[in-house]
Motif scaffolding. Structure first.
Motif, PDB file in Angstrom:
ATOM      1  N   SER A  60     -56.048  41.101 -71.796  1.00  0.00           N
ATOM      2  CA  SER A  60     -57.270  40.289 -71.766  1.00  0.00           C
ATOM      3  C   SER A  60     -58.439  41.085 -71.201  1.00  0.00           C
ATOM      4  N   THR A  77     -52.590  44.025 -78.121  1.00  0.00           N
ATOM      5  CA  THR A  77     -51.374  43.238 -77.942  1.00  0.00           C
ATOM      6  C   THR A  77     -50.757  43.557 -76.592  1.00  0.00           C
ATOM      7  N   GLU A  87     -49.377  38.441 -75.521  1.00  0.00           N
ATOM      8  CA  GLU A  87     -50.704  38.071 -75.983  1.00  0.00           C
ATOM      9  C   GLU A  87     -51.095  38.921 -77.176  1.00  0.00           C
ATOM     10  N   TYR A  89     -54.932  39.725 -79.168  1.00  0.00           N
ATOM     11  CA  TYR A  89     -56.362  39.525 -79.356  1.00  0.00           C
ATOM     12  C   TYR A  89     -56.756  40.263 -80.621  1.00  0.00           C
ATOM     13  N   HIS A  99     -57.616  34.744 -79.875  1.00  0.00           N
ATOM     14  CA  HIS A  99     -56.577  34.963 -78.864  1.00  0.00           C
ATOM     15  C   HIS A  99     -55.385  34.082 -79.185  1.00  0.00           C
ATOM     16  N   VAL A 101     -51.190  33.338 -77.728  1.00  0.00           N
ATOM     17  CA  VAL A 101     -50.046  33.607 -76.858  1.00  0.00           C
ATOM     18  C   VAL A 101     -48.875  33.889 -77.776  1.00  0.00           C
TER      19      VAL A 101
END
Length: 164
Positions: A60, A77, A87, A89, A99, A101
């Protein structure tokens, strides 16, 4: 707890490449020098990818550090670890950032509140349920990034570690 992941810079103008390295170095806390190669899917742009290792939440931080540059396409990732889910992105100039999960096998995990909201919008006639689910799964981002992913096959990967 540490995790690992991959940053894929699918396309960036040459002038932006050093700024990407500085931003990534700022997040990882170590000097970064990426191997840049031409991106055939978008002439005049460059691509790079590397694997990283750092604390949970590093993906993130990387995505946040890179998201403001509208001329760039990238994905970040992170694998799941003992105290955090995985995660993913994805970012494109036209769509912005996505985004998701991810679970242990890489599947996207959609929170039930987001599914309920999509269903409610669909029932009100505001949108099509299939389109809403496609957005929840990141399909518009996948569609836009797929040509850039294929153009990068065989690119070198470098491991970087976050200084803790």
């Amino acid at each position: 707890m540490t995790t690992r992941g991959v940053l894929y810079v699918h396309s960036a103008p040459r002038a932006l490449c050093p700024h990407v390295e500085w931003a990534v170095a700022g997040v990882l806390g170590t000097r970064v020098s990426l191997d840049w190669i031409r991106q055939p899917a978008a002439p005049g742009t460059w691509r790079s990818e590397f694997s990283w290792r750092g604390e949970a939440g590093t993906a993130s931080k990387l995505a946040s550090a890179l998201r403001g540059w509208h001329l760039m396409r990238f994905e970040v990732t992170a694998e799941p670890c003992a105290n955090a889910e995985g995660e993913r992105y994805s970012c494109t100039p036209d769509l912005g950032i996505f985004h998701a999960v991810t679970g242990i096998h890489g599947d996207i995990l959609i929170p039930e509140d987001r599914l309920r909201a999509a269903l409610t919008r669909s029932q009100r006639g505001e949108t099509d349920l299939e389109a809403e689910i496609a957005k929840l799964l990141g399909k518009p981002w996948d569609d836009e990034l797929e040509p850039f992913r294929h153009a990068g096959e065989g690119a070198p990967v470098r491991w970087l570690h976050q200084v803790v």
